[in-house]
Design a protein around this motif. Structure first.
Motif, PDB file in Angstrom:
ATOM      1  N   THR A  86      62.881   8.066 -95.638  1.00  0.00           N
ATOM      2  CA  THR A  86      63.023   8.766 -94.360  1.00  0.00           C
ATOM      3  C   THR A  86      62.013   9.903 -94.246  1.00  0.00           C
ATOM      4  O   THR A  86      61.332  10.055 -93.219  1.00  0.00           O
ATOM      5  N   LEU A  87      61.898  10.705 -95.297  1.00  0.00           N
ATOM      6  CA  LEU A  87      60.964  11.832 -95.263  1.00  0.00           C
ATOM      7  C   LEU A  87      59.514  11.344 -95.206  1.00  0.00           C
ATOM      8  O   LEU A  87      58.671  11.970 -94.561  1.00  0.00           O
ATOM      9  N   ALA A  88      59.232  10.217 -95.859  1.00  0.00           N
ATOM     10  CA  ALA A  88      57.877   9.660 -95.800  1.00  0.00           C
ATOM     11  C   ALA A  88      57.527   9.227 -94.378  1.00  0.00           C
ATOM     12  O   ALA A  88      56.414   9.481 -93.889  1.00  0.00           O
ATOM     13  N   VAL A  89      58.474   8.574 -93.704  1.00  0.00           N
ATOM     14  CA  VAL A  89      58.256   8.153 -92.320  1.00  0.00           C
ATOM     15  C   VAL A  89      58.051   9.358 -91.408  1.00  0.00           C
ATOM     16  O   VAL A  89      57.117   9.393 -90.589  1.00  0.00           O
ATOM     17  N   LEU A  90      58.899  10.365 -91.550  1.00  0.00           N
ATOM     18  CA  LEU A  90      58.822  11.540 -90.687  1.00  0.00           C
ATOM     19  C   LEU A  90      57.514  12.304 -90.902  1.00  0.00           C
ATOM     20  O   LEU A  90      56.861  12.728 -89.934  1.00  0.00           O
ATOM     21  N   LEU A  91      57.101  12.484 -92.155  1.00  0.00           N
ATOM     22  CA  LEU A  91      55.866  13.219 -92.423  1.00  0.00           C
ATOM     23  C   LEU A  91      54.652  12.456 -91.906  1.00  0.00           C
ATOM     24  O   LEU A  91      53.764  13.040 -91.280  1.00  0.00           O
ATOM     25  N   THR A  92      54.625  11.137 -92.136  1.00  0.00           N
ATOM     26  CA  THR A  92      53.496  10.334 -91.663  1.00  0.00           C
ATOM     27  C   THR A  92      53.423  10.343 -90.142  1.00  0.00           C
ATOM     28  O   THR A  92      52.335  10.450 -89.562  1.00  0.00           O
ATOM     29  N   ALA A  93      54.575  10.216 -89.485  1.00  0.00           N
ATOM     30  CA  ALA A  93      54.605  10.239 -88.018  1.00  0.00           C
ATOM     31  C   ALA A  93      54.077  11.573 -87.491  1.00  0.00           C
ATOM     32  O   ALA A  93      53.317  11.611 -86.516  1.00  0.00           O
ATOM     33  N   PHE A  94      54.462  12.659 -88.153  1.00  0.00           N
ATOM     34  CA  PHE A  94      54.015  13.986 -87.720  1.00  0.00           C
ATOM     35  C   PHE A  94      52.506  14.146 -87.914  1.00  0.00           C
ATOM     36  O   PHE A  94      51.805  14.658 -87.038  1.00  0.00           O
ATOM     37  N   LEU A  95      51.981  13.669 -89.058  1.00  0.00           N
ATOM     38  CA  LEU A  95      50.556  13.830 -89.349  1.00  0.00           C
ATOM     39  C   LEU A  95      49.683  12.956 -88.450  1.00  0.00           C
ATOM     40  O   LEU A  95      48.563  13.337 -88.103  1.00  0.00           O
ATOM     41  N   ALA A  96      50.189  11.765 -88.075  1.00  0.00           N
ATOM     42  CA  ALA A  96      49.357  10.820 -87.328  1.00  0.00           C
ATOM     43  C   ALA A  96      49.557  10.895 -85.823  1.00  0.00           C
ATOM     44  O   ALA A  96      48.866  10.207 -85.070  1.00  0.00           O
TER      45      ALA A  96
END
Length: 347
Positions: free
Chosen positions: A310-320
């Motif tokens: 979940t945290l990986a998805v959220l961080l990637t979505a925020f960065l991209a």
């Protein structure tokens, strides 16, 4: 890089075969099999890419989407057949976080050290982020929550989730390749690609590489329990970190190389698209395969696994989300991956 893959294949594939016949130690066989899978995965990817180019953009897109994670699927299938359900679940987790944080992070970092700011199609990034939220944050958390309140319904619930996830994944492909393909144009001016091999040669190489991967994967899976006991690693750590990196290594290098060439659209397609395929295609296929072979695979992950994904998805979505990347964003993603890896090591 191609010469390196050839050298590894010529040396380690025969050693793996010989080691099986002469009964080498299982730890040594684990190392041999792990290294052997790397060049085989590279050849499978190159063969699939050549076939996709010969087949045209639409069929080619479907082929790439279908066979993009073939190595991970084969490894997971043999682990599932052996009853290593925890390893399979962990390898799915590791593939998701590895692609989103390790691969995308390295791509942002390597590309960002050469180019101050790199741009990519924000529409594609947002669409993939939405699909990842569904495929991971919803489809993988809901079974765990409901199974916690009603133990024993995990398998039945997983079948329903697998059907919905796979259906939406196919709809997403149709959306990207047919009805809304104009939204998925690249920003890096990619030229028309030429196939590396002819259709016949690529098909033959793909078939041979797939058979070799199946053989080597069986060896790899057979040695996991011994390696776990020898080094004191949990099967979760082996699945999340070791097996996931091995299965994705070839495409990892491709994504980083594309970022170095300032082709961030393609780099992110490899990294994020691969995670999306793991969550919404590979996982459902393994659920159905488990039913067929009598080894059910419940999509009921542990809370550390769910938190990590979940945290990986959220961080990637925020960065991209803004359609731009730089080296600091890459360092942040890598830092997150290292923290998660340390956590699983001590789990």
């Amino acid at each position: 890089m191609q010469k390196v893959w050839i050298l590894l294949l010529v040396i380690f594939l025969p050693l793996t075969v010989i080691g099986n016949f002469l009964h080498f130690s299982e730890v040594l066989l684990f190392v041999l099999a792990s290294v052997t899978i790397l060049p085989l995965a590279s050849y499978m990817g190159r063969a699939t890419e050549s076939i996709a180019i010969h087949s045209g953009p639409r069929i080619g897109g479907l082929l790439n989407a279908t066979f993009g994670n073939a190595v991970e699927l084969i490894i997971a299938f043999f682990a599932l057949r052996k009853g290593l359900t925890q390893v399979v679940q962990a390898s799915l987790t590791g593939s998701v976080i590895g692609n989103l944080l390790l691969v995308a992070g390295l791509s942002f970092l390597v590309g960002g050290l050469k180019y101050p700011v790199q741009k990519f199609n924000a529409s594609i990034a947002r669409t993939n982020s939405s699909m990842m939220m569904l495929g991971v944050v919803i489809a993988m958390i809901i079974p765990a929550i409901f199974n916690n309140y009603h133990p024993g319904i995990g398998n039945k619930l997983s079948i329903g989730v697998a059907i919905v996830s796979l259906t939406l994944y196919l709809l997403g492909l149709y959306f990207a390749l047919f009805t809304h393909k104009h939204l998925f144009s690249y920003t890096d001016g990619m030229e028309e690609e030429e196939a590396e091999w002819t259709m016949g040669k690529a098909s033959l190489i793909l078939a041979l590489a797939t058979l070799a991967v199946a053989y080597v994967s069986e060896t790899l899976v057979h040695t996991i329990e011994t390696v776990s006991h020898t080094f004191g690693w949990s099967e979760v750590f082996i699945g999340v970190i070791i097996v996931a990196i091995i299965g994705n290594a070839a495409e990892h290098s491709s994504a980083i190389l594309m970022a170095y060439k300032n082709r961030m659209d393609l780099s992110l397609e490899i990294a994020v698209g691969s995670s999306l395929q793991i969550a919404m295609f590979v996982a459902p296929v393994l659920v159905f395969a488990g039913l067929i072979i009598g080894q059910p695979l419940p999509l009921v992950f542990t809370w550390p696994e769910l938190a990590a994904m979940t945290l990986a998805v959220l961080l990637t979505a925020f960065l991209a989300n803004d359609g731009e990347s730089n080296w600091l964003e890459g360092a942040m993603a890598l830092g997150a991956y290292l923290i998660i890896g340390i956590g699983f090591y001590f789990l």
